[in-house]
Design a protein around this motif. Structure first.
Motif, PDB file in Angstrom:
ATOM      1  N   ILE A  47       0.868  -1.179   0.000  1.00 34.91           N
ATOM      2  CA  ILE A  47       0.000   0.000   0.000  1.00 34.91           C
ATOM      3  C   ILE A  47       0.906   1.230   0.000  1.00 34.91           C
ATOM      4  O   ILE A  47       1.818   1.332   0.813  1.00 34.91           O
ATOM      5  N   ILE A  48       0.644   2.159  -0.914  1.00 31.06           N
ATOM      6  CA  ILE A  48       1.518   3.320  -1.092  1.00 31.06           C
ATOM      7  C   ILE A  48       0.746   4.605  -0.804  1.00 31.06           C
ATOM      8  O   ILE A  48      -0.316   4.842  -1.370  1.00 31.06           O
ATOM      9  N   ASP A  49       1.270   5.418   0.104  1.00 28.87           N
ATOM     10  CA  ASP A  49       0.789   6.781   0.382  1.00 28.87           C
ATOM     11  C   ASP A  49      -0.696   6.820   0.756  1.00 28.87           C
ATOM     12  O   ASP A  49      -1.519   7.459   0.099  1.00 28.87           O
ATOM     13  N   SER A  50      -1.012   6.154   1.850  1.00 28.85           N
ATOM     14  CA  SER A  50      -2.396   6.125   2.332  1.00 28.85           C
ATOM     15  C   SER A  50      -2.786   7.450   2.970  1.00 28.85           C
ATOM     16  O   SER A  50      -1.933   8.283   3.312  1.00 28.85           O
ATOM     17  N   ALA A  96      -1.022   4.920   7.707  1.00 31.66           N
ATOM     18  CA  ALA A  96      -0.238   3.688   7.749  1.00 31.66           C
ATOM     19  C   ALA A  96      -0.362   2.910   9.060  1.00 31.66           C
ATOM     20  O   ALA A  96      -0.524   1.686   9.037  1.00 31.66           O
ATOM     21  N   PRO A  97      -0.287   3.561  10.232  1.00 29.76           N
ATOM     22  CA  PRO A  97      -0.408   2.772  11.464  1.00 29.76           C
ATOM     23  C   PRO A  97      -1.752   2.052  11.591  1.00 29.76           C
ATOM     24  O   PRO A  97      -1.811   0.914  12.067  1.00 29.76           O
ATOM     25  N   TYR A  98      -2.821   2.705  11.175  1.00 33.26           N
ATOM     26  CA  TYR A  98      -4.149   2.080  11.209  1.00 33.26           C
ATOM     27  C   TYR A  98      -4.205   0.890  10.261  1.00 33.26           C
ATOM     28  O   TYR A  98      -4.686  -0.195  10.624  1.00 33.26           O
ATOM     29  N   LEU A 103      -4.031  -4.854   8.799  1.00 32.95           N
ATOM     30  CA  LEU A 103      -3.608  -5.705   7.684  1.00 32.95           C
ATOM     31  C   LEU A 103      -2.186  -6.233   7.808  1.00 32.95           C
ATOM     32  O   LEU A 103      -1.798  -7.114   7.031  1.00 32.95           O
ATOM     33  N   GLY A 104      -1.394  -5.687   8.721  1.00 35.32           N
ATOM     34  CA  GLY A 104      -0.003  -6.104   8.820  1.00 35.32           C
ATOM     35  C   GLY A 104       0.869  -5.373   7.823  1.00 35.32           C
ATOM     36  O   GLY A 104       0.488  -4.372   7.222  1.00 35.32           O
ATOM     37  N   HIS A 285       1.847   8.148  13.240  1.00 32.84           N
ATOM     38  CA  HIS A 285       1.323   8.059  14.603  1.00 32.84           C
ATOM     39  C   HIS A 285       0.979   9.455  15.112  1.00 32.84           C
ATOM     40  O   HIS A 285       1.696  10.425  14.863  1.00 32.84           O
ATOM     41  N   LEU A 286      -0.118   9.552  15.851  1.00 36.54           N
ATOM     42  CA  LEU A 286      -0.499  10.817  16.461  1.00 36.54           C
ATOM     43  C   LEU A 286       0.381  11.071  17.688  1.00 36.54           C
ATOM     44  O   LEU A 286       0.905  10.133  18.290  1.00 36.54           O
ATOM     45  N   PRO A 287       0.563  12.336  18.062  1.00 39.31           N
ATOM     46  CA  PRO A 287       1.303  12.615  19.296  1.00 39.31           C
ATOM     47  C   PRO A 287       0.682  11.894  20.488  1.00 39.31           C
ATOM     48  O   PRO A 287      -0.531  11.637  20.518  1.00 39.31           O
ATOM     49  N   GLU A 288       1.509  11.571  21.463  1.00 40.58           N
ATOM     50  CA  GLU A 288       1.024  10.867  22.646  1.00 40.58           C
ATOM     51  C   GLU A 288       0.016  11.728  23.408  1.00 40.58           C
ATOM     52  O   GLU A 288       0.132  12.962  23.436  1.00 40.58           O
TER      53      GLU A 288
END
Length: 304
Positions: A47-50, A96-98, A103-104, A285-288
């Motif tokens: 998957i490219i550039d989600s 991407a993290p989602y 999906l791995g 990833h979103l900020p903590e």
């Protein structure tokens, strides 16, 4: 011809039996084309550039665009091996993290993301808890690296200029150019972000355009050129060399740099640059969360 380009050109010429299946997903809100690329023999995919949906006025995220990709992957019975980013985007947030959770696959970007993290880590006054070593990603590619998606061969090309960390992925007979090039009637990417450089962008583009003429090019964005009413994001090396309004054959480096710098001086910053870079330099990833359980994005004033 340099070694990485030679490898990519050879791969393209040998790809007659390994043509990837490509499905595009266009997000009109950010003018972004995302792709699912898979090997028809093994059903392994990248998957490219989600895109992560983001409502800037409300500060809300959503997963409609990513869920459409997930539905397609599952319908086709694909196994995701890679989540590929062409660069740290300034116009949309990565999902991407989602997608990785659902999906791995391994999340990858160019090694020059370290330069982006150092630059924007300072801009956003990130503390020591923000790692500037690319560890938010599973793999950092360098120019000329090769990998596989099932039986498909892939070659990585470092194509800086728009940002220091831009990559193009040559997969089978297709090349995913990120933000280096737009459709021939629209031209080329801007080069005025921190770490960008018009001269470097010209050289990166001309390098890409030494690939075989029939090479399919899949672009990251389209904005509808004047006089065109539909969105398009697929072209070829031959079409770019013949007709790109900014960088067709015959346009020299000095002419391109003068045009690009003058044009960039008239452009406003992308609407989502501040939230996008904060998220994308973290691998999507979103900020903590802070002490109250809420996540926050920073808006540096008078800094860009």
């Amino acid at each position: 011809m340099d070694e990485a380009i030679r490898r990519a050109a050879q791969q393209i010429s040998e790809a007659r039996k390994g043509v990837p299946q490509i499905r595009s997903f266009f997000d009109e809100a950010t003018n972004t084309a995302s792709y699912v690329v898979h090997d028809p023999e093994t059903h392994h995919a990248a998957i490219i550039d989600s895109v992560l949906d983001y409502d800037a006025a409300a500060g809300r995220t959503a997963f409609g665009s990513a869920d459409a990709i997930i539905a397609y992957v599952r319908e086709q019975g694909l196994k995701v091996e890679w989540l590929l980013e062409t660069h740290a985007h300034a116009d949309h947030l990565s999902a991407a993290p989602y997608l990785q959770e659902k999906l791995g696959g391994e999340l990858a970007i160019g090694k020059a993301i370290l330069t982006v993290q150092a630059t924007f880590g300072k801009l956003f006054n990130e503390g020591t808890e923000f790692a500037r070593d690319g560890s938010q990603f599973d793999h950092l590619f360098e120019d000329g690296d090769q990998f596989t998606i099932g039986n498909l061969k892939a070659t990585v090309l470092h194509v800086p200029g728009h940002t220091p960390a831009d990559l193009a992925y040559v997969i089978g007979d297709a090349t995913f150019t990120g933000d280096t090039l737009f459709m021939p009637d629209y031209g080329t990417a801007r080069a005025d972000f921190p770490g960008g450089d018009a001269r470097t962008l010209y050289r990166s583009i001309r390098r890409l355009l030494t690939l075989p003429a029939a090479t399919r090019l899949f672009l990251c964005h389209d904005y509808k050129a004047p006089g065109r009413d539909d969105y398009r994001w697929e072209t070829t090396v031959a079409e770019q060399r013949a007709g790109n309004v900014h960088v067709h054959d015959g346009i020299d480096e000095e002419g391109f740099v003068a045009m690009r710098e003058a044009r960039d001086a008239t452009l406003e910053m992308p609407k989502l640059i501040l939230p996008s870079i904060q998220v994308n330099m973290r691998g999507g990833h979103l900020p903590e969360p802070e002490g109250n359980g809420t996540r926050y994005l920073k808006i540096p004033l008078d800094a860009l």
